[in-house]
Design a protein around this motif. Sequence first.
Motif, PDB file in Angstrom:
ATOM      1  N   LEU A 230       8.282 -16.432   3.759  1.00  0.00           N
ATOM      2  CA  LEU A 230       7.968 -16.349   5.189  1.00  0.00           C
ATOM      3  C   LEU A 230       6.517 -16.737   5.397  1.00  0.00           C
ATOM      4  N   HIS A 231       6.260 -17.337   6.545  1.00  0.00           N
ATOM      5  CA  HIS A 231       4.884 -17.641   6.933  1.00  0.00           C
ATOM      6  C   HIS A 231       4.555 -16.753   8.127  1.00  0.00           C
ATOM      7  N   ILE A 232       3.531 -15.943   7.978  1.00  0.00           N
ATOM      8  CA  ILE A 232       3.133 -14.983   9.016  1.00  0.00           C
ATOM      9  C   ILE A 232       1.755 -15.366   9.536  1.00  0.00           C
ATOM     10  N   THR A 233       1.589 -15.267  10.837  1.00  0.00           N
ATOM     11  CA  THR A 233       0.266 -15.446  11.435  1.00  0.00           C
ATOM     12  C   THR A 233      -0.051 -14.240  12.300  1.00  0.00           C
ATOM     13  N   CYS A 234      -1.299 -13.852  12.235  1.00  0.00           N
ATOM     14  CA  CYS A 234      -1.810 -12.742  13.050  1.00  0.00           C
ATOM     15  C   CYS A 234      -3.118 -13.230  13.661  1.00  0.00           C
ATOM     16  N   ASP A 235      -3.209 -13.145  14.984  1.00  0.00           N
ATOM     17  CA  ASP A 235      -4.425 -13.610  15.648  1.00  0.00           C
ATOM     18  C   ASP A 235      -5.560 -12.599  15.558  1.00  0.00           C
ATOM     19  N   ALA A 236      -5.249 -11.329  15.570  1.00  0.00           N
ATOM     20  CA  ALA A 236      -6.283 -10.296  15.472  1.00  0.00           C
ATOM     21  C   ALA A 236      -5.668  -9.065  14.808  1.00  0.00           C
ATOM     22  N   ILE A 237      -6.145  -8.751  13.611  1.00  0.00           N
ATOM     23  CA  ILE A 237      -5.647  -7.598  12.866  1.00  0.00           C
ATOM     24  C   ILE A 237      -6.820  -6.976  12.118  1.00  0.00           C
ATOM     25  N   SER A 238      -6.782  -5.682  11.973  1.00  0.00           N
ATOM     26  CA  SER A 238      -7.819  -4.982  11.225  1.00  0.00           C
ATOM     27  C   SER A 238      -7.706  -5.355   9.742  1.00  0.00           C
ATOM     28  N   PHE A 239      -8.831  -5.710   9.150  1.00  0.00           N
ATOM     29  CA  PHE A 239      -8.818  -6.122   7.742  1.00  0.00           C
ATOM     30  C   PHE A 239      -8.336  -4.990   6.842  1.00  0.00           C
ATOM     31  N   ALA A 240      -8.784  -3.778   7.101  1.00  0.00           N
ATOM     32  CA  ALA A 240      -8.369  -2.625   6.289  1.00  0.00           C
ATOM     33  C   ALA A 240      -6.870  -2.391   6.410  1.00  0.00           C
ATOM     34  N   SER A 241      -6.337  -2.502   7.628  1.00  0.00           N
ATOM     35  CA  SER A 241      -4.896  -2.318   7.831  1.00  0.00           C
ATOM     36  C   SER A 241      -4.114  -3.407   7.109  1.00  0.00           C
ATOM     37  N   LEU A 242      -4.612  -4.634   7.184  1.00  0.00           N
ATOM     38  CA  LEU A 242      -3.948  -5.749   6.505  1.00  0.00           C
ATOM     39  C   LEU A 242      -3.880  -5.509   5.002  1.00  0.00           C
ATOM     40  N   ILE A 243      -5.001  -5.116   4.417  1.00  0.00           N
ATOM     41  CA  ILE A 243      -5.044  -4.882   2.975  1.00  0.00           C
ATOM     42  C   ILE A 243      -4.108  -3.742   2.587  1.00  0.00           C
ATOM     43  N   ASN A 244      -4.121  -2.651   3.344  1.00  0.00           N
ATOM     44  CA  ASN A 244      -3.232  -1.535   3.048  1.00  0.00           C
ATOM     45  C   ASN A 244      -1.767  -1.952   3.155  1.00  0.00           C
ATOM     46  N   TRP A 245      -1.448  -2.726   4.189  1.00  0.00           N
ATOM     47  CA  TRP A 245      -0.080  -3.178   4.395  1.00  0.00           C
ATOM     48  C   TRP A 245       0.373  -4.100   3.254  1.00  0.00           C
ATOM     49  N   LEU A 246      -0.471  -5.059   2.876  1.00  0.00           N
ATOM     50  CA  LEU A 246      -0.117  -5.963   1.777  1.00  0.00           C
ATOM     51  C   LEU A 246       0.026  -5.210   0.460  1.00  0.00           C
ATOM     52  N   HIS A 247      -0.817  -4.210   0.259  1.00  0.00           N
ATOM     53  CA  HIS A 247      -0.717  -3.399  -0.963  1.00  0.00           C
ATOM     54  C   HIS A 247       0.606  -2.631  -0.982  1.00  0.00           C
ATOM     55  N   GLU A 248       0.978  -2.054   0.164  1.00  0.00           N
ATOM     56  CA  GLU A 248       2.245  -1.313   0.247  1.00  0.00           C
ATOM     57  C   GLU A 248       3.425  -2.249   0.036  1.00  0.00           C
ATOM     58  N   LEU A 249       3.380  -3.444   0.600  1.00  0.00           N
ATOM     59  CA  LEU A 249       4.456  -4.417   0.390  1.00  0.00           C
ATOM     60  C   LEU A 249       4.588  -4.761  -1.100  1.00  0.00           C
ATOM     61  N   GLU A 250       3.474  -4.937  -1.764  1.00  0.00           N
ATOM     62  CA  GLU A 250       3.494  -5.280  -3.187  1.00  0.00           C
ATOM     63  C   GLU A 250       4.031  -4.124  -4.030  1.00  0.00           C
ATOM     64  N   GLN A 251       3.558  -2.923  -3.764  1.00  0.00           N
ATOM     65  CA  GLN A 251       3.916  -1.786  -4.601  1.00  0.00           C
ATOM     66  C   GLN A 251       5.348  -1.299  -4.372  1.00  0.00           C
ATOM     67  N   GLU A 252       5.756  -1.201  -3.140  1.00  0.00           N
ATOM     68  CA  GLU A 252       7.039  -0.587  -2.843  1.00  0.00           C
ATOM     69  C   GLU A 252       8.179  -1.589  -2.719  1.00  0.00           C
ATOM     70  N   GLN A 253       7.912  -2.771  -2.209  1.00  0.00           N
ATOM     71  CA  GLN A 253       8.991  -3.709  -1.957  1.00  0.00           C
ATOM     72  C   GLN A 253       8.871  -4.981  -2.793  1.00  0.00           C
ATOM     73  N   HIS A 254       7.830  -5.089  -3.591  1.00  0.00           N
ATOM     74  CA  HIS A 254       7.603  -6.239  -4.466  1.00  0.00           C
ATOM     75  C   HIS A 254       7.534  -7.545  -3.684  1.00  0.00           C
ATOM     76  N   ILE A 255       6.961  -7.455  -2.510  1.00  0.00           N
ATOM     77  CA  ILE A 255       6.712  -8.634  -1.686  1.00  0.00           C
ATOM     78  C   ILE A 255       5.227  -8.929  -1.817  1.00  0.00           C
ATOM     79  N   ARG A 256       4.919 -10.160  -2.169  1.00  0.00           N
ATOM     80  CA  ARG A 256       3.509 -10.490  -2.410  1.00  0.00           C
ATOM     81  C   ARG A 256       3.082 -11.687  -1.567  1.00  0.00           C
ATOM     82  N   ALA A 257       1.793 -11.812  -1.400  1.00  0.00           N
ATOM     83  CA  ALA A 257       1.223 -12.932  -0.654  1.00  0.00           C
ATOM     84  C   ALA A 257       0.998 -14.076  -1.632  1.00  0.00           C
TER      85      ALA A 257
END
Length: 170
Positions: free
Chosen positions: A117-144
Amino acid sequence: MKTRWQELRSKYWISRTSQEKRFIVLAISFLLPIIFYFLLWQPAHSSVTKLNKSIPILQSQSIKIVDQASEVNSLRHRPVLAALDSVALKSSIIDSASRHQLSPSITSIDVLKSNGLHITCDAISFASLINWLHELEQEQHIRADSISISALPQSGMVKVSATLTNGIVQ
């Protein structure tokens, strides 16, 4: 062999005078310890010193190898994750984004042919983004697979363009 030894003895030793014999014996008794020291003792002694220095390094490497072997063994017994198709991947990412309250920040989610998937976000908190990507990697094995982040004028806010996959290469 015995006759040959006797021939050499008679040819080189018996024909010598007593003074020459005494000189040869003294020379051998003087040179033999020096040869013994430089050919046997000194190399062995320096090798022992080198080995004493290398033993702690080798022991630490051995401990690391044992730890890595146990980790490999535990990873071998892990269940193999099923490859998510693009629809399931999209659904999983949308659910995760809503749990993290990031759904309003996501401007588009485009399905790619390669189960990504290709995702775009025009304005997102950097800390929230990092936490979300970390959770995706750890729990669902989805990576960037690839990500582009641009800073916005607001403090802590970024613009993001990312390609996400579930780690299965096809």
